[in-house]
Design an enzyme around this catalytic site. Structure first.
Site, mmCIF file in Angstrom:
data_model
loop_
_atom_site.group_PDB
_atom_site.id
_atom_site.type_symbol
_atom_site.label_atom_id
_atom_site.label_comp_id
_atom_site.label_asym_id
_atom_site.label_seq_id
_atom_site.Cartn_x
_atom_site.Cartn_y
_atom_site.Cartn_z
ATOM 1 N N GLY A 165 5.110 -16.413 5.002
ATOM 2 C CA GLY A 165 5.807 -16.001 4.995
ATOM 3 C C GLY A 165 7.064 -16.101 3.506
ATOM 4 N N ARG A 222 -2.078 -7.457 10.658
ATOM 5 C CA ARG A 222 -3.129 -6.843 12.200
ATOM 6 C C ARG A 222 -2.662 -5.852 11.733
ATOM 7 N NH1 ARG A 222 -5.872 -8.559 15.074
ATOM 8 N NH2 ARG A 222 -5.432 -6.794 16.916
ATOM 9 N N HIS A 263 3.323 -4.169 0.076
ATOM 10 C CA HIS A 263 1.751 -4.621 -0.619
ATOM 11 C C HIS A 263 1.512 -4.613 -1.896
ATOM 12 C CE1 HIS A 263 -2.389 -3.879 -0.124
ATOM 13 N NE2 HIS A 263 -2.829 -3.462 -0.823
ATOM 14 N N ASN A 275 6.883 -1.535 4.631
ATOM 15 C CA ASN A 275 5.241 -2.456 4.116
ATOM 16 C C ASN A 275 5.545 -2.650 2.523
ATOM 17 O OD1 ASN A 275 2.845 -4.425 4.566
ATOM 18 N ND2 ASN A 275 1.902 -2.966 4.039
ATOM 19 N N ARG A 277 -4.665 -2.566 21.254
ATOM 20 C CA ARG A 277 -3.818 -3.159 19.599
ATOM 21 C C ARG A 277 -2.857 -2.122 20.386
ATOM 22 N NH1 ARG A 277 -4.665 -3.738 14.821
ATOM 23 N NH2 ARG A 277 -7.259 -4.059 15.751
HETATM 24 C C1 GRF Z 1 1.918 -10.325 0.187
HETATM 25 O O1 GRF Z 1 1.090 -10.619 -1.250
HETATM 26 C C2 GRF Z 1 1.556 -8.985 0.614
HETATM 27 O O2 GRF Z 1 2.287 -8.326 -0.075
HETATM 28 C C3 GRF Z 1 0.964 -8.631 1.622
HETATM 29 O O3 GRF Z 1 0.944 -9.686 2.430
HETATM 30 C C4 GRF Z 1 1.377 -10.799 0.768
HETATM 31 C C5 GRF Z 1 1.831 -12.167 1.993
HETATM 32 O O4 GRF Z 1 2.328 -12.921 1.893
HETATM 33 N N1 GRF Z 1 0.666 -7.982 2.845
HETATM 34 P P1 GRF Z 1 3.850 -14.222 2.303
HETATM 35 O O5 GRF Z 1 3.362 -13.994 3.507
HETATM 36 O O6 GRF Z 1 4.803 -13.454 2.231
HETATM 37 O O7 GRF Z 1 4.111 -15.363 1.501
#
Ligand code: GRF
Length: 203
Positions: free
Chosen positions: A13, A92, A110, A108, A66
């Site tokens: 988080g 998920r 990434h 999102n 799902r």
């Molecule tokens: C991050 O690296 C994000 O880019 C990816 O999952 C990770 C989540 O980290 N989708 P956090 O739970 O926000 O610390």
């Protein structure tokens, strides 16, 4: 009126925390109204609780499919009157139904420069590939994994002697700036999507 956010997490988080911190500034144009986790033990839930944000745990294993799980999440998001859903380490895959329901209202983050290195084990594959630059991407979500119009990206170098952990930390520091910045652009109404490309208008 601030844009209301629902944030979906599964674990640590830290990106949720970056959004909570940004929202604590009175001029930030968005506020988090709901955090959903599919894992009861997600450490990130504590950030939400400390900030007084409503949390809901929905265990995906309790749903027959799902899509049924996604429909339950969607119902909770609707109840919260959130106008934007932020995936923040939500582990998920979402159904096409969910991506359509929240079309252009679902983003999102990434840890790569998409479209490079979609999927998991990103930093391992970055190291193996020998690229000299990596980074992070915030994007609108489409049904295909890690695809959709790109809102913001930040680059970091891959340095000699790097390990997965070192790259992850360098990228994560940028993620924590990019996610609030992307939310701010959306909340200020400064984004348009034309032909599946994001166009940012001036201040
Ligand atoms: C991050 O690296 C994000 O880019 C990816 O999952 C990770 C989540 O980290 N989708 P956090 O739970 O926000 O610390």
């Amino acid at each position: 009126m601030k844009l209301k956010l629902a944030v979906l997490i599964s674990g640590r988080g830290s990106n949720l925390k970056s959004l909570i911190d940004a929202s604590s500034h009175k001029d930030f144009p968005a506020e988090i109204v709901l955090v959903i986790s599919n894992k009861q033990t997600a450490p990130g839930l504590d950030f939400a609780k400390k900030a007084g944000i409503a949390t809901i745990i929905l265990d995906h294993k309790k749903y027959p499919s799902r899509e049924e799980f996604d429909k339950a999440m969607s119902a909770e998001i609707e109840k919260s009157s959130a106008g934007l859903v932020c995936l923040a380490g939500f582990m998920r895959l979402l159904s096409p139904w969910f991506a359509e329901r929240w079309h252009n209202k679902l983003i999102n983050i990434h840890p790569s420069l998409l479209p490079a290195f979609k999927g998991i084990d990103v930093h391992k594959r970055v190291l193996e590939s020998g690229v000299k630059t990596t980074g992070c991407t915030v994007h609108f979500v489409r049904p295909e994994m890690d695809s959709g119009p790109i809102i913001i990206q930040a680059e970091v170098p891959v340095l000699p002697g790097d390990t997965e952990d070192k790259i992850a930390a360098r990228v994560l520091a940028e993620e924590h700036k990019c996610y609030p910045a992307a939310v701010k652009l959306i909340a200020e109404g400064r984004l348009k999507i034309k032909n599946e490309q994001v166009v940012i208008t001036a201040d």
